[in-house]
Design an enzyme around this catalytic site. Structure first.
Site, PDB file in Angstrom:
ATOM      1  N   HIS A 200       0.871  -1.196   0.000  1.00 15.78           N
ATOM      2  CA  HIS A 200       0.000   0.000   0.000  1.00 15.78           C
ATOM      3  C   HIS A 200       0.898   1.232   0.000  1.00 15.78           C
ATOM      4  O   HIS A 200       1.481   1.586   1.018  1.00 15.78           O
ATOM      5  CB  HIS A 200      -0.902   0.017   1.232  1.00 15.78           C
ATOM      6  CG  HIS A 200      -1.881   1.158   1.228  1.00 15.78           C
ATOM      7  ND1 HIS A 200      -3.223   0.989   1.485  1.00 15.78           N
ATOM      8  CD2 HIS A 200      -1.734   2.483   0.982  1.00 15.78           C
ATOM      9  CE1 HIS A 200      -3.846   2.153   1.408  1.00 15.78           C
ATOM     10  NE2 HIS A 200      -2.949   3.086   1.111  1.00 15.78           N
TER      11      HIS A 200
ATOM     12  N   HIS B  79       1.589   5.335  -1.697  1.00 16.19           N
ATOM     13  CA  HIS B  79       1.237   6.513  -2.503  1.00 16.19           C
ATOM     14  C   HIS B  79       2.516   7.100  -3.085  1.00 16.19           C
ATOM     15  O   HIS B  79       3.393   7.538  -2.327  1.00 16.19           O
ATOM     16  CB  HIS B  79       0.523   7.566  -1.646  1.00 16.19           C
ATOM     17  CG  HIS B  79      -0.763   7.070  -1.079  1.00 16.19           C
ATOM     18  ND1 HIS B  79      -1.965   7.199  -1.740  1.00 16.19           N
ATOM     19  CD2 HIS B  79      -1.038   6.398   0.064  1.00 16.19           C
ATOM     20  CE1 HIS B  79      -2.920   6.637  -1.014  1.00 16.19           C
ATOM     21  NE2 HIS B  79      -2.390   6.147   0.078  1.00 16.19           N
ATOM     22  N   LEU B  80       2.608   7.093  -4.398  1.00 12.91           N
ATOM     23  CA  LEU B  80       3.818   7.628  -5.051  1.00 12.91           C
ATOM     24  C   LEU B  80       3.605   9.020  -5.634  1.00 12.91           C
ATOM     25  O   LEU B  80       4.558   9.664  -6.053  1.00 12.91           O
ATOM     26  CB  LEU B  80       4.292   6.680  -6.158  1.00 12.91           C
ATOM     27  CG  LEU B  80       5.032   5.424  -5.693  1.00 12.91           C
ATOM     28  CD1 LEU B  80       5.335   4.514  -6.887  1.00 12.91           C
ATOM     29  CD2 LEU B  80       6.325   5.761  -4.957  1.00 12.91           C
ATOM     30  N   ARG B  81       2.339   9.451  -5.724  1.00 17.59           N
ATOM     31  CA  ARG B  81       2.024  10.771  -6.296  1.00 17.59           C
ATOM     32  C   ARG B  81       2.524  10.874  -7.738  1.00 17.59           C
ATOM     33  O   ARG B  81       2.721   9.886  -8.404  1.00 17.59           O
ATOM     34  CB  ARG B  81       2.600  11.916  -5.443  1.00 17.59           C
ATOM     35  CG  ARG B  81       2.346  11.798  -3.935  1.00 17.59           C
ATOM     36  CD  ARG B  81       0.893  11.801  -3.571  1.00 17.59           C
ATOM     37  NE  ARG B  81       0.710  11.969  -2.123  1.00 17.59           N
ATOM     38  CZ  ARG B  81      -0.366  11.560  -1.467  1.00 17.59           C
ATOM     39  NH1 ARG B  81      -1.345  10.952  -2.081  1.00 17.59           N
ATOM     40  NH2 ARG B  81      -0.476  11.755  -0.169  1.00 17.59           N
TER      41      ARG B  81
ATOM     42  N   ASN C 199      -5.080   7.254  -6.220  1.00 18.29           N
ATOM     43  CA  ASN C 199      -5.780   8.517  -5.903  1.00 18.29           C
ATOM     44  C   ASN C 199      -4.930   9.746  -6.220  1.00 18.29           C
ATOM     45  O   ASN C 199      -4.588  10.533  -5.347  1.00 18.29           O
ATOM     46  CB  ASN C 199      -6.248   8.544  -4.438  1.00 18.29           C
ATOM     47  CG  ASN C 199      -5.110   8.473  -3.451  1.00 18.29           C
ATOM     48  OD1 ASN C 199      -4.069   7.877  -3.736  1.00 18.29           O
ATOM     49  ND2 ASN C 199      -5.288   9.079  -2.292  1.00 18.29           N
TER      50      ASN C 199
ATOM     51  N   LYS D 265      -9.151  -0.297  -6.018  1.00 17.20           N
ATOM     52  CA  LYS D 265      -9.232   0.359  -4.710  1.00 17.20           C
ATOM     53  C   LYS D 265     -10.587   1.013  -4.518  1.00 17.20           C
ATOM     54  O   LYS D 265     -11.050   1.776  -5.368  1.00 17.20           O
ATOM     55  CB  LYS D 265      -8.123   1.416  -4.598  1.00 17.20           C
ATOM     56  CG  LYS D 265      -8.098   2.193  -3.284  1.00 17.20           C
ATOM     57  CD  LYS D 265      -7.542   1.380  -2.133  1.00 17.20           C
ATOM     58  CE  LYS D 265      -7.706   2.084  -0.787  1.00 17.20           C
ATOM     59  NZ  LYS D 265      -6.666   3.059  -0.494  1.00 17.20           N
TER      60      LYS D 265
ATOM     61  N   HIS E 183     -10.526   1.138   1.694  1.00 14.90           N
ATOM     62  CA  HIS E 183     -10.337   2.117   2.770  1.00 14.90           C
ATOM     63  C   HIS E 183     -11.591   2.014   3.631  1.00 14.90           C
ATOM     64  O   HIS E 183     -12.630   2.574   3.307  1.00 14.90           O
ATOM     65  CB  HIS E 183     -10.163   3.535   2.205  1.00 14.90           C
ATOM     66  CG  HIS E 183      -9.899   4.540   3.287  1.00 14.90           C
ATOM     67  ND1 HIS E 183      -8.749   5.282   3.360  1.00 14.90           N
ATOM     68  CD2 HIS E 183     -10.633   4.897   4.378  1.00 14.90           C
ATOM     69  CE1 HIS E 183      -8.780   6.055   4.436  1.00 14.90           C
ATOM     70  NE2 HIS E 183      -9.922   5.845   5.065  1.00 14.90           N
TER      71      HIS E 183
ATOM     72  N   HIS F 228      -4.690  -0.493   5.739  1.00 18.71           N
ATOM     73  CA  HIS F 228      -4.281   0.215   6.968  1.00 18.71           C
ATOM     74  C   HIS F 228      -5.203  -0.088   8.143  1.00 18.71           C
ATOM     75  O   HIS F 228      -5.822   0.805   8.722  1.00 18.71           O
ATOM     76  CB  HIS F 228      -4.155   1.722   6.739  1.00 18.71           C
ATOM     77  CG  HIS F 228      -5.147   2.316   5.770  1.00 18.71           C
ATOM     78  ND1 HIS F 228      -6.499   2.256   5.972  1.00 18.71           N
ATOM     79  CD2 HIS F 228      -4.983   2.974   4.607  1.00 18.71           C
ATOM     80  CE1 HIS F 228      -7.116   2.845   4.969  1.00 18.71           C
ATOM     81  NE2 HIS F 228      -6.214   3.292   4.117  1.00 18.71           N
TER      82      HIS F 228
ATOM     83  N   LEU G 228      -5.144   9.040   8.107  1.00 15.24           N
ATOM     84  CA  LEU G 228      -6.445   8.355   8.136  1.00 15.24           C
ATOM     85  C   LEU G 228      -6.259   6.915   7.702  1.00 15.24           C
ATOM     86  O   LEU G 228      -5.587   6.680   6.705  1.00 15.24           O
ATOM     87  CB  LEU G 228      -7.437   9.054   7.202  1.00 15.24           C
ATOM     88  CG  LEU G 228      -7.952  10.411   7.698  1.00 15.24           C
ATOM     89  CD1 LEU G 228      -8.816  11.071   6.635  1.00 15.24           C
ATOM     90  CD2 LEU G 228      -8.724  10.266   9.008  1.00 15.24           C
TER      91      LEU G 228
ATOM     92  N   ASP H 282       1.282   2.569   3.551  1.00 18.22           N
ATOM     93  CA  ASP H 282       0.408   3.730   3.332  1.00 18.22           C
ATOM     94  C   ASP H 282       1.218   5.013   3.382  1.00 18.22           C
ATOM     95  O   ASP H 282       0.708   6.072   3.773  1.00 18.22           O
ATOM     96  CB  ASP H 282      -0.749   3.782   4.345  1.00 18.22           C
ATOM     97  CG  ASP H 282      -1.826   4.775   3.932  1.00 18.22           C
ATOM     98  OD1 ASP H 282      -1.878   5.145   2.747  1.00 18.22           O
ATOM     99  OD2 ASP H 282      -2.604   5.186   4.804  1.00 18.22           O
TER     100      ASP H 282
ATOM    101  N   HIS I 147       3.274  14.457   1.696  1.00 22.18           N
ATOM    102  CA  HIS I 147       2.686  15.778   1.460  1.00 22.18           C
ATOM    103  C   HIS I 147       3.784  16.800   1.689  1.00 22.18           C
ATOM    104  O   HIS I 147       4.601  16.651   2.612  1.00 22.18           O
ATOM    105  CB  HIS I 147       1.553  16.068   2.442  1.00 22.18           C
ATOM    106  CG  HIS I 147       0.310  15.272   2.212  1.00 22.18           C
ATOM    107  ND1 HIS I 147      -0.599  15.573   1.216  1.00 22.18           N
ATOM    108  CD2 HIS I 147      -0.191  14.186   2.838  1.00 22.18           C
ATOM    109  CE1 HIS I 147      -1.601  14.707   1.250  1.00 22.18           C
ATOM    110  NE2 HIS I 147      -1.376  13.845   2.222  1.00 22.18           N
TER     111      HIS I 147
ATOM    112  N   ALA J  96      -4.189  14.591   5.499  1.00 18.78           N
ATOM    113  CA  ALA J  96      -3.938  13.334   6.214  1.00 18.78           C
ATOM    114  C   ALA J  96      -2.819  12.560   5.530  1.00 18.78           C
ATOM    115  O   ALA J  96      -2.781  12.479   4.309  1.00 18.78           O
ATOM    116  CB  ALA J  96      -5.205  12.496   6.224  1.00 18.78           C
TER     117      ALA J  96
HETATM  118 ZN    ZN Z   1      -3.501   5.098   1.520  1.00 21.40          ZN
END
Ligand code: ZN
Length: 349
Positions: A15, A17-19, A43, A105, A143, A181, A226, A254, A258, A270
């Protein structure tokens, strides 16, 4: 235990997030140092809702990979699709046939960062998709939090399990479900009570900290994620589950970078950036629990097995080496405060 190093089969981050753009270039190196593969969350600002977008996103990750210095022999981004009320079963089939998409997802509408395209009514709008996922054995990643202002933020996972996951499981008994998560005792107990078609990822932050850290000496935005951190009893329960060796629990950081401006803000985003020290965190958790021999199952085997992926053949060595987590990381005009900044860790990749 006093060994000076541990070698395990190279882990997968199930899980992540690589953006996009500069942020992707910033964070990708931290993941590839420690992980052979990662389940990449869809996302983005423009969510990855179809196979074509997933192929494009994967290409930008592979391009970013070329710029990473050092000896990176291999890293495979495992792409996911963002489920919406409009996703079709045909799109799921196309995703499977692409060979690059490994999961779908489910974000409840408005639950977290960039989730405004999330599903409004799963049972009404997504039955055909869920049927298809069950047939092709592609995991649905959830989620698992209700987004309802009447439900207390600390109860949102357990309410989601009661309201959505239990009925979902009744309708689709062999659908592969990953509760992402996992953060509560109720969540762990649900997974324990389930068949092998249910699994869960567990982050470092939900096992390192209880919710007091968010309020220790003031309000600390870098510990806001979150699902929100829970009480000590939940934390201990999660550690027990993760370190037990049970096949249904596996590693998912996760990690959610940011820029500092979005975290130290009147309305803070978050997410914790845990990729920088991900494996060191997990080694610490497993060592303190006296279960280091189960680390490899949690980090390298259980996830791959659940996804029907071959286990990795490379290895990763982690050394006992005291190090302080930097207060900030910088790249171009971006700044990230990594999880546990300023703390001393005993292990280093
Ligand atoms: Zn996530």
């Amino acid at each position: 235990m006093n060994t000076s190093y541990i070698t395990i089969v190279k882990p997968d981050d199930m899980h992540l997030h690589l953006r996009h753009y500069d942020m992707l270039d910033f964070v990708l190196g931290d993941t590839v140092k420690q992980f052979a593969r990662a389940i990449v969350m869809p996302n983005l600002n423009i969510p990855i809702i179809n196979t074509k977008l997933a192929i494009n996103y994967r290409n930008s990750i592979l391009n970013a990979l070329k710029n990473i210095k050092g000896d990176i022999k291999y890293f495979e981004p495992l792409m996911t699709l963002y489920l919406t009320d409009l996703t079709t079963a045909d799109e799921i089939l196309r995703a499977k046939e692409s060979g690059i998409i490994f999961a779908v997802k489910l974000y409840p509408h408005s639950a977290t960062t960039n989730s405004s395209s999330g599903v409004i009514d799963l049972f009404k709008n997504c039955s055909k998709v869920l049927e298809m996922l069950q047939v092709i054995k592609m995991p649905l990643l959830i989620h698992a939090e209700v987004f309802d202002h009447r439900v207390d933020i600390f109860d949102r996972e357990s309410v989601y399990i009661d309201k959505i996951i239990i009925p979902l499981r009744k309708k689709f008994p062999e659908l592969k479900i990953v509760i992402e998560h996992l953060s509560t005792k109720e969540g762990v107990d649900y997974v324990y009570s389930s068949s092998s078609f249910t699994a869960a990822t567990i982050t470092p932050q939900h096992m390192l900290y209880n919710r007091n850290i968010i309020f220790s000496g003031g309000l600390r935005p870098h510990y806001y994620c979150l699902p929100i951190l829970k009480s000590e009893a939940h934390r201990e329960y999660l550690v027990k589950a993760a370190t037990s060796g049970d096949k249904r629990f596996f590693l998912g950081t996760d990690s959610a970078p940011h820029d500092i401006k979005a975290k130290e803000n009147n309305c803070c985003c978050a997410g914790c950036y845990s990729s920088y020290n991900a494996i060191s965190f997990y080694v610490k958790i497993f060592e303190e629990a006296g279960c280091i021999s189960n680390l490899e199952k949690f980090a390298s085997f259980n996830g791959a097995d659940f996804y029907d992926l071959p286990r990795n053949s490379q290895t990763l060595t982690i050394y006992r080496n005291e190090n302080v987590v930097p207060s900030e990381l910088r790249f171009k005009d971006l700044t990230i405060v990594p999880l546990a900044s300023g703390e001393t860790l005993q292990w280093h990749v």
